[in-house]
Design a protein around this motif. Structure first.
Motif, PDB file in Angstrom:
ATOM      1  N   ASN A   1       0.813  -1.221   0.000  1.00  0.00           N
ATOM      2  CA  ASN A   1       0.000   0.000   0.000  1.00  0.00           C
ATOM      3  C   ASN A   1       0.845   1.269   0.000  1.00  0.00           C
ATOM      4  N   LEU A   2       2.116   1.142   0.402  1.00  0.00           N
ATOM      5  CA  LEU A   2       3.004   2.306   0.421  1.00  0.00           C
ATOM      6  C   LEU A   2       3.360   2.787  -0.976  1.00  0.00           C
TER       7      LEU A   2
ATOM      8  N   ILE B   1      -1.860   7.751   0.505  1.00  0.00           N
ATOM      9  CA  ILE B   1      -1.064   7.414   1.683  1.00  0.00           C
ATOM     10  C   ILE B   1      -1.436   8.401   2.781  1.00  0.00           C
TER      11      ILE B   1
ATOM     12  N   TRP C   1      -0.474  10.200   5.473  1.00  0.00           N
ATOM     13  CA  TRP C   1       0.715  10.638   6.205  1.00  0.00           C
ATOM     14  C   TRP C   1       0.374  11.152   7.598  1.00  0.00           C
TER      15      TRP C   1
ATOM     16  N   ILE D   1       0.167   8.271   9.860  1.00  0.00           N
ATOM     17  CA  ILE D   1       1.504   7.719  10.122  1.00  0.00           C
ATOM     18  C   ILE D   1       2.203   8.526  11.215  1.00  0.00           C
TER      19      ILE D   1
ATOM     20  N   ARG E   1      -5.522   0.253   4.171  1.00  0.00           N
ATOM     21  CA  ARG E   1      -4.722   1.427   3.849  1.00  0.00           C
ATOM     22  C   ARG E   1      -4.820   2.492   4.940  1.00  0.00           C
TER      23      ARG E   1
ATOM     24  N   THR F   1      -1.621   0.009   7.342  1.00  0.00           N
ATOM     25  CA  THR F   1      -0.376   0.515   6.756  1.00  0.00           C
ATOM     26  C   THR F   1       0.286   1.615   7.591  1.00  0.00           C
TER      27      THR F   1
ATOM     28  N   VAL G   1       4.174   1.167   9.055  1.00  0.00           N
ATOM     29  CA  VAL G   1       5.256   2.112   8.755  1.00  0.00           C
ATOM     30  C   VAL G   1       5.789   2.743  10.038  1.00  0.00           C
TER      31      VAL G   1
END
Length: 256
Positions: A30-31, A36, A38, A41, A138, A142, A146
């Motif tokens: 998925n990265l 994405i 962020w 994350i 996702r 993910t 990460v």
């Protein structure tokens, strides 16, 4: 009956292993495509990394102190207490730092991931996300993968540093040895391959912790009792897999 139960258990294990590898592969791939998340994350980096600093600092410091006590007692028999710094630094950086940090973070974060995602599954929040067109893998898995992989790398560095300091504190204040000699031995006998081995392992461990926690969390069934079972499985399997992968990585890196 016994053969049938063994056969059924073996099939369930192989199926779970296959599902885990597919889950982990999808979370990593998925990265390489959008979107994405962020912001998620960064939030997970704060939760996993900053939130785990304190336990990693204490665990590393006390482990380094124990290593200094045990090693100096043994080395004293051979008149080699001067190499205590080398022993503590090598042990922390190559082995104990990454593994101890991985297990500590696993107990704190793999359980929280499994319980958090499991609660979302039980309360049908995951289904609501799918209905709104958001991919739960996702959006939820993910970012955690990460963040855990990246932050465990830095947490391992913190654990190594604190472990060496803990060994220095014991060496200087309890064993009445020279602190300059301790740090000199720790630095001079440390090679690039030792640092490489110690910093390569957390990348694998972080990936394992996050994928195991998310995997069992998103496979939760059976209400609140199922959430508890998922949490237990996540911590147990993540810890065992960390030790197993540590063996494999050590074999590969030492052979080179």
């Amino acid at each position: 009956m016994a053969i049938e139960s063994i056969d059924r258990a073996a099939k369930e294990f192989v199926l779970s292993l296959q599902e885990y590898f597919l889950f982990a592969t999808r979370a990593a791939l998925n990265l390489f495509s959008s979107p994405i998340y962020w912001s998620d994350i960064i939030v997970q980096c704060d939760i996993i990394g900053v939130g785990s600093v304190l336990i990693v600092v204490f665990a590393g410091f006390f482990t380094g102190g124990v290593l200094a006590i045990q090693s100096s007692a043994t080395l004293e028999q051979f008149g080699a207490t001067a190499v205590t710094g080398q022993f503590v630094a090598m042990s922390m950086i190559r082995e104990l730092g990454p593994v101890l940090t991985g297990i500590m973070v696993s107990g704190r974060n793999a359980s929280s991931m499994a319980s958090e995602l499991g609660s979302m599954v039980v309360t049908e929040q995951i289904d609501a996300m799918r209905a709104l067109g958001v991919d739960p893998m996702r959006k939820l898995a993910t970012p955690r993968v990460v963040a855990c992989t990246v932050m465990l790398f830095f947490l391992t560095i913190v654990a190594d540093f604190c472990g060496i300091l803990g060994g220095a504190a014991v060496t200087v204040f309890m064993n009445d040895q020279n602190g300059t000699q301790y740090f000199s031995m720790a630095y001079q006998h440390l090679h690039f391959r030792d640092i490489l081995q110690g910093l390569a392992k957390p990348l694998f461990f972080g990936f394992i912790i996050a994928t195991i926690g998310c995997f069992y969390g998103m496979r939760t069934t059976g209400g609140t009792q199922g959430v508890g079972q998922s949490t237990i499985k996540a911590v147990v399997f993540a810890s065992v897999l960390i030790i197993f992968v540590d063996l494999l990585v050590s074999i590969v890196l030492v052979s080179f």
